[in-house]
Write a protein that holds these residues in place. Structure first.
Motif, short mmCIF file in Angstrom:
data_model
loop_
_atom_site.label_atom_id
_atom_site.label_comp_id
_atom_site.label_asym_id
_atom_site.label_seq_id
_atom_site.Cartn_x
_atom_site.Cartn_y
_atom_site.Cartn_z
N LEU A 1 -2.93 2.01 -8.70
CA LEU A 1 -1.77 1.24 -9.20
C LEU A 1 -0.58 1.20 -8.24
N PRO A 2 -0.15 2.32 -7.64
CA PRO A 2 0.98 2.21 -6.68
C PRO A 2 0.69 1.25 -5.54
N ALA A 3 -0.52 1.32 -4.98
CA ALA A 3 -0.88 0.42 -3.88
C ALA A 3 -1.02 -1.02 -4.37
N ALA A 4 -1.62 -1.20 -5.55
CA ALA A 4 -1.77 -2.54 -6.10
C ALA A 4 -0.41 -3.16 -6.41
N SER A 5 0.55 -2.34 -6.80
CA SER A 5 1.91 -2.83 -7.06
C SER A 5 2.61 -3.20 -5.77
N ALA A 6 2.41 -2.39 -4.74
CA ALA A 6 3.10 -2.60 -3.46
C ALA A 6 2.76 -3.94 -2.82
N LYS A 7 1.54 -4.41 -2.99
CA LYS A 7 1.12 -5.63 -2.30
C LYS A 7 1.82 -6.87 -2.84
N TYR A 8 2.45 -6.77 -4.02
CA TYR A 8 3.19 -7.90 -4.56
C TYR A 8 4.59 -8.02 -3.93
N VAL B 1 4.44 2.59 2.60
CA VAL B 1 5.73 3.19 2.23
C VAL B 1 6.05 2.92 0.77
N LEU B 2 5.88 1.67 0.33
CA LEU B 2 6.15 1.32 -1.06
C LEU B 2 5.21 2.04 -2.01
N ALA B 3 3.94 2.11 -1.66
CA ALA B 3 2.97 2.79 -2.51
C ALA B 3 3.32 4.26 -2.67
N ILE B 4 3.75 4.90 -1.59
CA ILE B 4 4.17 6.30 -1.65
C ILE B 4 5.39 6.44 -2.56
N LEU B 5 6.36 5.53 -2.41
CA LEU B 5 7.57 5.59 -3.24
C LEU B 5 7.23 5.40 -4.72
N VAL C 1 2.16 5.79 -17.91
CA VAL C 1 3.07 4.76 -18.43
C VAL C 1 3.97 4.22 -17.33
N ILE C 2 4.53 5.11 -16.52
CA ILE C 2 5.45 4.69 -15.45
C ILE C 2 4.74 3.80 -14.44
N GLU C 3 3.53 4.20 -14.02
CA GLU C 3 2.81 3.40 -13.03
C GLU C 3 2.39 2.05 -13.60
N VAL C 4 2.04 1.99 -14.87
CA VAL C 4 1.70 0.72 -15.49
C VAL C 4 2.92 -0.18 -15.57
N VAL C 5 4.07 0.39 -15.92
CA VAL C 5 5.32 -0.39 -15.97
C VAL C 5 5.65 -0.96 -14.59
N ILE C 6 5.50 -0.13 -13.56
CA ILE C 6 5.74 -0.60 -12.19
C ILE C 6 4.79 -1.74 -11.84
N TYR C 7 3.53 -1.59 -12.22
CA TYR C 7 2.53 -2.62 -11.91
C TYR C 7 2.83 -3.93 -12.63
N VAL C 8 3.18 -3.86 -13.90
CA VAL C 8 3.52 -5.07 -14.66
C VAL C 8 4.76 -5.73 -14.05
N THR C 9 5.74 -4.92 -13.66
CA THR C 9 6.94 -5.45 -13.01
C THR C 9 6.58 -6.16 -11.70
N ALA C 10 5.66 -5.56 -10.95
CA ALA C 10 5.24 -6.14 -9.67
C ALA C 10 4.55 -7.49 -9.89
N ILE C 11 3.68 -7.57 -10.89
CA ILE C 11 3.00 -8.83 -11.20
C ILE C 11 4.01 -9.90 -11.59
N THR C 12 4.97 -9.51 -12.44
CA THR C 12 6.01 -10.45 -12.87
C THR C 12 6.83 -10.95 -11.68
N VAL D 1 8.13 -15.18 -7.61
CA VAL D 1 8.21 -15.63 -6.23
C VAL D 1 7.35 -16.88 -6.01
N GLU D 2 6.16 -16.89 -6.60
CA GLU D 2 5.28 -18.06 -6.47
C GLU D 2 5.88 -19.30 -7.11
N ALA D 3 6.56 -19.09 -8.23
CA ALA D 3 7.16 -20.23 -8.95
C ALA D 3 8.34 -20.82 -8.21
N ASN D 4 8.93 -20.01 -7.33
CA ASN D 4 10.10 -20.49 -6.59
C ASN D 4 9.76 -20.70 -5.12
#
Length: 265
Positions: free
Chosen positions: A199-206, A216-220, A246-257, A262-265
């Protein structure tokens, strides 16, 4: 909070675990090996249960089982057509073995709970040092093979043209992944190990596409989850692994959002 020795041990252990998980996780996601992380978690459970049965530390048992099986399982499931079948078969086998070892053990049910869900607040100083040594070993190997691993993970065709031996890189990475699974399981348990390793790495790529920036982002993100999880666990006496999940899932959902915005704009 930090006046308590077990909390200091927990923060030191979680810091190294988060760093390792963040770095390894970027390559796990890039190489599409999330499935293998899940499989190794069941193997780690069996190894931890065997260790309890044999009177070893859970970490030693996890390392033994995951290291021996990582390359074999990785090669068996490399073809996408049979990946699901291999995962199901291996997971079922090792979960059954884990249950058998625990049933034969004279230890209490708390041993099974710590293997499945982690027990970072119960880590002793000797176990902390063991985690530190293993983490440093993983970091050194990653540093030595970083360029080749990055090339092989993000540009497979280019790596082959350049003469990089993908088989050797894959075997070494699978062994490093096995070690990382065993180390990270100490804080989130074998059932939730894929959280910190994916999840941290999957979130970072967004948020970025540069490999170094992703690391660096994944570590953070991993540090945020583990540190905040420990703090909330201390305040509430609830399982640390619950808060980390819960925290990592929240971060991941935030990253997807954020990615969709960004894609929409």
């Amino acid at each position: 909070m930090l006046t308590l020795s077990f909390m200091r041990h927990a923060f030191v252990a979680s810091t190294f675990i988060a760093v390792i998980s963040g770095i390894i996780g970027v390559f796990v996601v890039a190489r599409n090996l999330s499935f293998l992380t899940h499989t190794l978690s069941e193997i780690g459970f069996a190894g931890g249960a065997f260790a309890v049965f044999a009177g070893w530390s859970a970490l030693n048992g996890m390392i033994l089982f995951t290291m021996l099986s990582s390359v074999i399982v990785g090669q068996m499931s490399i073809k996408e057509s049979r990946r699901e079948a291999v995962i199901s078969a291996v997971s079922a086998l090792f979960i059954g073995m884990g249950i058998l070892f625990l049933s034969l053990s004279s230890q209490s049910a708390s041993s099974a709970t710590s293997i499945l869900f982690g027990s970072v607040v119960g880590i002793s100083l000797n176990e902390v040092w063991q985690l530190v040594y293993l983490s440093i070993l993983v970091l050194i190997v990653l540093l030595l093979m970083y360029r080749r691993l990055k090339f092989d993970s993000f540009d497979v065709i280019g790596a082959r043209v350049s003469g990089i031996n993908g088989t050797v890189i894959s075997v070494i990475f699978l062994l490093l992944l096995a070690l990382s699974v065993s180390v990270a399981a100490q804080i989130v348990g074998s059932l939730l190990i894929f959280i910190l390793l994916t999840l941290p790495a999957a979130s970072a790529k967004y948020f970025t596409h540069g490999v170094a920036k992703m690391i660096v982002l994944a570590i953070l993100f991993a540090l945020l989850g583990t540190w905040l999880g420990l703090f909330l666990g201390y305040l509430t006496d609830w399982p640390v692994s619950f808060f980390i999940a819960v925290i990592e899932v929240v971060i991941y959902v935030t990253a997807i959002t954020y990615g969709k915005f960004v894609e929409a704009n």
